[in-house]
Design an enzyme around this catalytic site. Structure first.
Site, PDB file in Angstrom:
ATOM      1  CB  ILE A  61      -0.976   0.043   1.195  1.00 47.32           C
ATOM      2  CG1 ILE A  61      -0.218   0.102   2.523  1.00 47.32           C
ATOM      3  CG2 ILE A  61      -1.952  -1.110   1.136  1.00 47.32           C
ATOM      4  CD1 ILE A  61      -1.075   0.601   3.675  1.00 47.32           C
ATOM      5  CE1 TYR A  62       3.699   1.433   4.226  1.00 49.80           C
ATOM      6  CE2 TYR A  62       5.982   0.873   3.778  1.00 49.80           C
ATOM      7  CZ  TYR A  62       4.925   0.966   4.664  1.00 49.80           C
ATOM      8  OH  TYR A  62       5.102   0.600   5.978  1.00 49.80           O
ATOM      9  CB  SER A  63       3.532   5.220  -3.327  1.00 49.62           C
ATOM     10  OG  SER A  63       3.932   6.338  -2.573  1.00 49.62           O
ATOM     11  CG  ASP A  64      -2.054   3.634  -4.502  1.00 49.64           C
ATOM     12  OD1 ASP A  64      -2.562   3.162  -3.469  1.00 49.64           O
ATOM     13  OD2 ASP A  64      -2.313   4.761  -4.941  1.00 49.64           O
TER      14      ASP A  64
END
Length: 341
Positions: A61-64
């Protein structure tokens, strides 16, 4: 660099590891952390490797997913020199099953992470949060399948409460599934809740702590002061309400003591806050993040020296909080229930 065992596993990790949440900056929230591109990421990884930092942590989920992509591209040609840690469980898209720790989601998340990271295996695969809707037997049998397939090496959790972790370990022992050996947990001078239950559990069960946000969500940088506005570059303008809650007066009291020790040691406030964590039980690695080389170099300066017992005691006293029940009651029975610290 000092290297420690990850919990009771046979894996050795560096005392400092690098968090790649600053890589990518593909959303407003993560741009507030940083937007490091591949060129800058390669330079930061060079600095890390020169200092002995060989563990790099990210999450889907870090920057998608862009953080994983930048990390994978930046590690080309040196994958064999590093350990990669990533996480899954939180919602990744609007699709009904693109969330949680179901077999469907974990298998999909792992395969997609491998592609973004441009690797054939993940060294430490962690559940980013507890999924109460999926039976632990399903979760752990899926992780066992991924280990047997060679896609992941070790398993861990993040943001679990004590009973979540203990129940999972009991299921792993019952069926012979892989045990969680890592707990990526919030722990800092500003947030010592980890000591109440998760630290004793880690000692008892051989679960090593990978510390996230060791500078209290960016508050222990030395730039946040009593009576002064937030610095213009602080990520707290966009992220303060998403991070660990903190009473301002308590923050300033801790910073006052950090200032005092900084004068005694000649070290920076972040270096002192990190070094305090190095001396806590169960801590296997402390994850540092940096939006630029200056921050990274300063954080690397936390290694190679130690606070004195007297300085540690000052910081302990300044950061102590009243424990909730039953922990305050248990502290009165230290004869048979000693504090882990």
């Amino acid at each position: 660099m000092e290297y420690r065992r990850l919990g009771s596993s046979g894996l050795t990790v560096p005392l400092l590891s690098f968090g790649a949440a600053t890589f990518g900056g593909a959303s407003e929230f993560f741009r507030a952390w940083g937007s490091t591109d591949v060129t800058a990421a390669r330079r930061m990884i060079d600095l890390c490797l020169d200092a002995g930092v060989t563990l790099f942590d990210t999450a889907d989920i870090y920057s998608d997913g862009v953080s994983e992509q930048v990390l994978g591209e930046s590690l080309k040609g040196r994958r064999d020199k590093v350990l990669i840690s990533t996480k899954a469980t939180f919602r990744f898209s609007d699709a009904p099953n693109d969330v949680g720790s179901s077999r469907l989601h974990l298998l999909k998340s792992c395969d997609e992470a491998l592609k973004r990271l441009q690797t054939d295996h993940i060294d430490i695969f962690q559940l980013h949060g507890f999924d109460a809707m999926t039976p632990p037997e399903e979760v752990l049998s899926t992780l066992d399948q991924l280990v047997r397939a060679g896609k992941i090496r070790y398993v861990g959790v993040s943001n679990f409460s004590g009973w979540h972790l203990m129940k999972s370990l009991a299921v792993a022992d019952r069926y012979g599934y892989p045990r969680y050996v890592a707990n990526q947990t919030y722990y800092s001078l500003l947030g010592r809740d980890y000591e109440w239950e998760l630290m004793p559990l880690g000692l008892d069960q051989g679960v090593g702590a990978l510390i996230w946000s060791p500078l209290g969500w960016g508050r222990l940088t030395g730039k946040i002061r009593r009576g002064q506005p937030l610095p213009e570059t602080s990520r707290l303008h966009q992220t303060a309400d998403k991070g660990p809650p903190i009473d301002d007066e308590r923050l300033f009291h801790i910073v006052d003591v950090l200032d005092e020790i900084a004068k005694e040691t000649g070290k920076s406030i972040p270096q002192i806050a990190l070094n305090w964590l190095f001396q806590r039980p169960t801590v296997s690695s402390v994850i540092i993040g940096a939006r630029d080389e200056k921050q990274l170099k300063d954080n690397l300066g936390a290694i190679g020296w130690n606070l004195t017992p007297e300085q540690v005691a000052k910081l302990d006293a300044a950061s102590e909080t009243t424990k909730p029940y039953p922990y305050w009651h248990q502290s009165g029975f230290s004869e048979r229930n000693p504090s882990p610290v």
